[in-house]
Design an enzyme around this catalytic site. Structure first.
Site, mmCIF file in Angstrom:
data_model
loop_
_atom_site.group_PDB
_atom_site.id
_atom_site.type_symbol
_atom_site.label_atom_id
_atom_site.label_comp_id
_atom_site.label_asym_id
_atom_site.label_seq_id
_atom_site.Cartn_x
_atom_site.Cartn_y
_atom_site.Cartn_z
ATOM 1 N N GLU A 182 41.538 -5.101 47.250
ATOM 2 C CA GLU A 182 40.662 -4.396 46.317
ATOM 3 C C GLU A 182 41.269 -3.038 46.026
ATOM 4 O OE1 GLU A 182 36.200 -2.572 45.822
ATOM 5 O OE2 GLU A 182 36.606 -3.864 47.524
ATOM 6 N N GLY A 183 41.572 -2.792 44.764
ATOM 7 C CA GLY A 183 42.133 -1.502 44.362
ATOM 8 C C GLY A 183 41.066 -0.426 44.333
ATOM 9 N N LYS B 212 41.096 -3.133 51.618
ATOM 10 C CA LYS B 212 40.977 -1.956 50.739
ATOM 11 C C LYS B 212 42.031 -0.988 51.235
ATOM 12 C CE LYS B 212 38.456 0.729 47.861
ATOM 13 N NZ LYS B 212 38.029 0.394 46.523
ATOM 14 N N GLY C 147 39.827 2.114 41.206
ATOM 15 C CA GLY C 147 39.863 2.855 39.961
ATOM 16 C C GLY C 147 40.805 2.339 38.900
#
Length: 194
Positions: free
Chosen positions: A84-85, A16, A87
């Protein structure tokens, strides 16, 4: 995705790049996903403000993350990194860079996660077009019943609209049992890969 890769024998980690909206010491998205997938998880930057990374950095009077620094950290990972982005592709990391710019710089293939609800076709198609405009490879999309169970007809309508642009890689049904939901999606993704 990380669970399916790990179960296929691929050394995998979850990254992340930027976590927002959590205080130090609180369990972040990467740790939670890593626990569900049974792999290592890393979070590079954390802001407590519940906002996009640029706004959170401004609110906390800290330096906003840069694509170059985050991409270099991703490149240094020794395991296959599932990123994992936060938004969406157009979310700003700083004044001039977005998560899509990070994906382009790090040469990441992307999967668009589509929460099934009214308006998701438009949102998904715009995200796909935005990524492709920035020369980011879109591997496909995954449909997710995040808020409630969707109607099968609606799901088929969404799938048909999106499959005209990118492959449909899987579907995650609404399930309060998070580990079971992750297992179901991993199984669906394994079927696509075969």
């Amino acid at each position: 995705m990380a669970l399916g890769l790990r179960e296929s024998g691929v050394a995998t980690c979850i990254v992340k790049p930027v976590q927002t909206g959590l205080l130090a010491g609180e369990t972040g998205d990467a740790d939670r996903a890593g626990a569900l997938a049974g792999c290592e998880a890393y979070e590079y930057v954390r802001f407590s403000a519940p906002a996009d990374p640029w706004s959170a950095a401004l609110a906390e009077q800290r330096e906003a993350p840069s694509v170059r620094d985050l991409a270099a950290r991703i490149a240094a990972e020794t395991a296959f990194a599932v990123i994992e982005g936060a938004g969406g592709a157009a979310v700003p990391l700083n004044q001039s860079e977005t998560f899509a710019d990070l994906a382009a710089e790090a040469r990441l293939g992307t999967i668009v996660v589509v929460g099934l609800r009214l308006g998701c076709i438009n949102h998904a198609l715009l995200s796909i077009a935005y990524l492709q405009q920035r020369k980011v490879e879109v591997l496909g999309c995954v449909l997710v019943d995040r808020w409630s169970a969707s109607d099968a007809t609606y799901r088929a309508d969404v799938a048909r609209a999106l499959e005209a642009r990118v492959p449909l890689l899987g579907y995650a049904p609404r399930d309060d049992d998070e580990p079971r939901s992750v297992q179901q999606l991993a199984a669906a993704l394994r079927e696509v890969v075969r």
